[in-house]
Design a protein around this motif. Structure first.
Motif, PDB file in Angstrom:
ATOM      1  N   SER A  15       0.798  -1.226   0.000  1.00 46.21           N
ATOM      2  CA  SER A  15       0.000   0.000   0.000  1.00 46.21           C
ATOM      3  C   SER A  15       0.833   1.281   0.000  1.00 46.21           C
ATOM      4  O   SER A  15       0.357   2.339   0.388  1.00 46.21           O
ATOM      5  CB  SER A  15      -0.984   0.014   1.171  1.00 46.21           C
ATOM      6  OG  SER A  15      -1.878  -1.064   1.066  1.00 46.21           O
ATOM      7  N   THR A  32       0.270   5.889   2.949  1.00 44.59           N
ATOM      8  CA  THR A  32      -0.465   4.641   2.762  1.00 44.59           C
ATOM      9  C   THR A  32      -1.595   4.887   1.779  1.00 44.59           C
ATOM     10  O   THR A  32      -2.438   5.768   1.986  1.00 44.59           O
ATOM     11  CB  THR A  32      -1.028   4.123   4.106  1.00 44.59           C
ATOM     12  OG1 THR A  32       0.071   3.899   4.992  1.00 44.59           O
ATOM     13  CG2 THR A  32      -1.809   2.837   3.907  1.00 44.59           C
ATOM     14  N   ILE A  34      -4.989   3.904  -0.291  1.00 43.61           N
ATOM     15  CA  ILE A  34      -6.234   3.195  -0.007  1.00 43.61           C
ATOM     16  C   ILE A  34      -6.778   2.656  -1.318  1.00 43.61           C
ATOM     17  O   ILE A  34      -6.812   3.364  -2.327  1.00 43.61           O
ATOM     18  CB  ILE A  34      -7.260   4.149   0.652  1.00 43.61           C
ATOM     19  CG1 ILE A  34      -6.679   4.705   1.959  1.00 43.61           C
ATOM     20  CG2 ILE A  34      -8.581   3.440   0.894  1.00 43.61           C
ATOM     21  CD1 ILE A  34      -7.482   5.858   2.529  1.00 43.61           C
TER      22      ILE A  34
END
Length: 190
Positions: A15, A32, A34
């Motif tokens: 990620s 990070t 999504i």
């Protein structure tokens, strides 16, 4: 991305954005990502070794490396070094040779709110419209592999995006001097 000895790979791993060259990880992102969310990604080199990665207009991080990118192969949707396929959508890819489209010393950049433009130095620009998958610069013939295709149901700009199934789809642009950046400036964004 090119082959293992002369090109860079921009990947999503755990990620986060990873950038590798010749099998060596040059950069591991801090943001990070999504799933099922559109992101604007820009990797910019300006000068001998300054590299900056932006995600949605915010500097994700920097790294220093003066590699000489001589690869003449561009692959989108597949990492050729380990055959990892991309599962998702990519829209509006632009590669610029010889020019950094953004200031790599800036902490932020303005994220485009419309399709990217064919500016000076653009080597590849894909819009993924209903006319098919084509290069707006008219410099490259794009080859789809597997069932890579335009999706009109998922899009960020215009009428479509490029859809990959995560198992066998990718896009190839035949060898071109456009991808041999050497040690010069470049920008890759999508």
């Amino acid at each position: 991305s090119g082959n293992t000895s002369d090109g860079i790979d921009i990947n999503v791993s755990n990620s986060k954005i990873d950038i590798t060259y010749s099998g060596t990880v040059l950069y591991t992102g801090t943001t990070t990502l999504i799933f099922n969310v559109w992101y604007h990604l820009a990797v910019v080199r300006n000068g001998a070794s300054a590299r900056t990665v932006y995600i949605n207009g915010v500097q994700d991080g920097t790294f220093t490396n003066s590699v000489n990118i001589t690869s003449k192969t561009f692959t989108n949707g597949l990492t050729p070094t380990d055959t990892s396929y991309f599962n998702g959508y990519i829209s509006n890819v632009r590669i610029i040779k010889g020019t950094a489209a953004y200031d790599p010393t800036a902490s932020t950049l303005t994220v485009p709110t419309a399709p990217l433009e064919n500016i000076s130095g653009t080597s590849l620009l894909t819009y993924m419209t209903n006319a098919g998958i084509y290069d707006q610069t008219a410099k490259n013939d794009l080859q789809t592999v597997g069932s890579a295709q335009v999706s009109t149901s998922q899009k960020k700009y215009g009428t479509g995006s490029l859809s990959f199934n995560g198992t066998s789809d990718y896009l190839v642009v035949p060898d071109s001097t456009s991808w041999a950046f050497g040690s010069g400036n470049f920008t890759i964004e999508a």
